[in-house]
Enzyme design. Structure first.
Site: not given
Length: 336
Positions: A128-130
């Site tokens: 989700v983050e990167t």
């Protein structure tokens, strides 16, 4: 009403002034070095930074109007669940998570055993983050934190503290403060830790005496697991579960708090369908998520709340959870 409008006018006036000054400062960033005097004094007295070196460093910070624009109107705040979900539950991100898990199977297994956090949650956070490191941010962290710390009055004190933490982090980890890049808000690496979280929760997972959240998957995986463990992850399969409601009484249980403050018994009394195998005093939050044509309802437990400590949004936590399940199912299917 009049006072509220004045407050909004004052904020946007300050924003316009900041943007105007930033346009000039982007070409000649040394003009506003006086803004940093108090901060420099503090860093010298509290942490024994060299005044001349720190002054020279901050003179090189380029102030970015695009950062102010991004933080003033984050796109995710305007999204309903169905739109938010579609961003993160794509085949590419699911397949990327399966590959990341397979490539780092031993690291994930060891981290799960050490910290008690499921591998699928760790992988989903990084996804989700990167997108597993595919997009860690292109802003120089020094630019991000000086822009927000000195030109975004609404949260200036927070970002000045993060700038302080960033400079301390660079000194501790042997980083050149001009080099690290990240998000517009200064989050770094595959796990997108802000500076204070980096210093507090990052782990040297490969024992090379560095905590590298850009390149070392051992450090990244263990750091995410440590973050959750330190924020109260429980050894329990309870995270969230879909449910149904009847009548109108359940509406009194809906609120903006992210904490599970009601009990299973309370939800049952308000005509919410709840698991029969859980004690009545089990803490839970009722979530209402908007799909295109109708709402759906979920029970959120303590571990769901822990996911929101990474990003204070129930939509974020649900995206992490649902992505984690898709990745887990994909890994299991690949074994057969």
């Amino acid at each position: 009403m009049h006072r509220k409008n004045n407050k909004h006018f004052r904020f946007f006036f300050l924003l316009i002034v900041s943007l105007t000054s930033l346009n000039a400062c982007a070409t000649n960033p040394t003009d506003n070095i006086g803004l940093y005097d108090e901060f420099i004094d503090s860093m010298v007295s509290k942490h024994q930074f060299d005044r001349n070196e720190l002054t020279a460093l901050l003179k090189q910070a380029e102030l970015q109007p695009s950062i102010l624009k991004a933080i003033s109107s984050p796109a995710e705040r305007r999204l309903e669940w169905h739109s938010y979900r579609n961003i993160f539950l794509k085949a590419k991100r699911i397949d990327g998570g399966i590959s990341f898990w397979q490539d780092n199977k031993k690291l994930l297994q060891d981290a799960t055993e050490k910290y008690g956090v499921p591998a699928e949650i760790i992988v989903a956070i990084i996804g989700v983050e990167t997108q597993y490191g595919g997009n860690t941010g292109s802003y120089k962290v020094l630019d991000s934190l000086t822009t927000l710390g000195f030109h975004f009055p609404k949260r200036a004190s927070f970002f000045k503290r993060e700038l302080e933490e960033f400079l301390l982090l660079c000194r501790e980890e042997g980083l050149n403060p001009k080099d690290p890049t990240g998000s517009y808000a200064g989050a770094m690496g595959k796990s997108q830790f802000i500076s204070s979280s980096y210093r507090a929760y990052a782990v040297d997972g490969d024992n090379d005496k560095k905590r590298d959240l850009w390149n070392s998957n051992a450090d990244i995986i263990n750091s995410v697991a440590n973050y959750f463990a330190r924020h109260g992850w429980k050894d329990s399969p309870l995270i969230t579960a879909k449910t149904t409601v009847s009548g109108e009484a359940y509406k009194t249980l809906l609120n903006t708090s992210l904490k599970p403050v009601h009990t299973i018994q309370e939800l049952k009394q308000h005509q919410v369908n709840v698991p029969t195998d859980l004690p009545g005093d089990t803490r839970v939050k009722l979530l209402e998520l908007n799909q295109v044509d109708q709402a759906e309802y979920w029970l959120a437990f303590d571990n769901f709340y822990t996911i929101t400590r990474y990003n204070h949004s129930h939509l974020y936590a649900m995206a992490v959870y649902q992505l984690s399940q898709e990745i887990k199912n994909g890994v299991l299917a690949a074994k057969y």
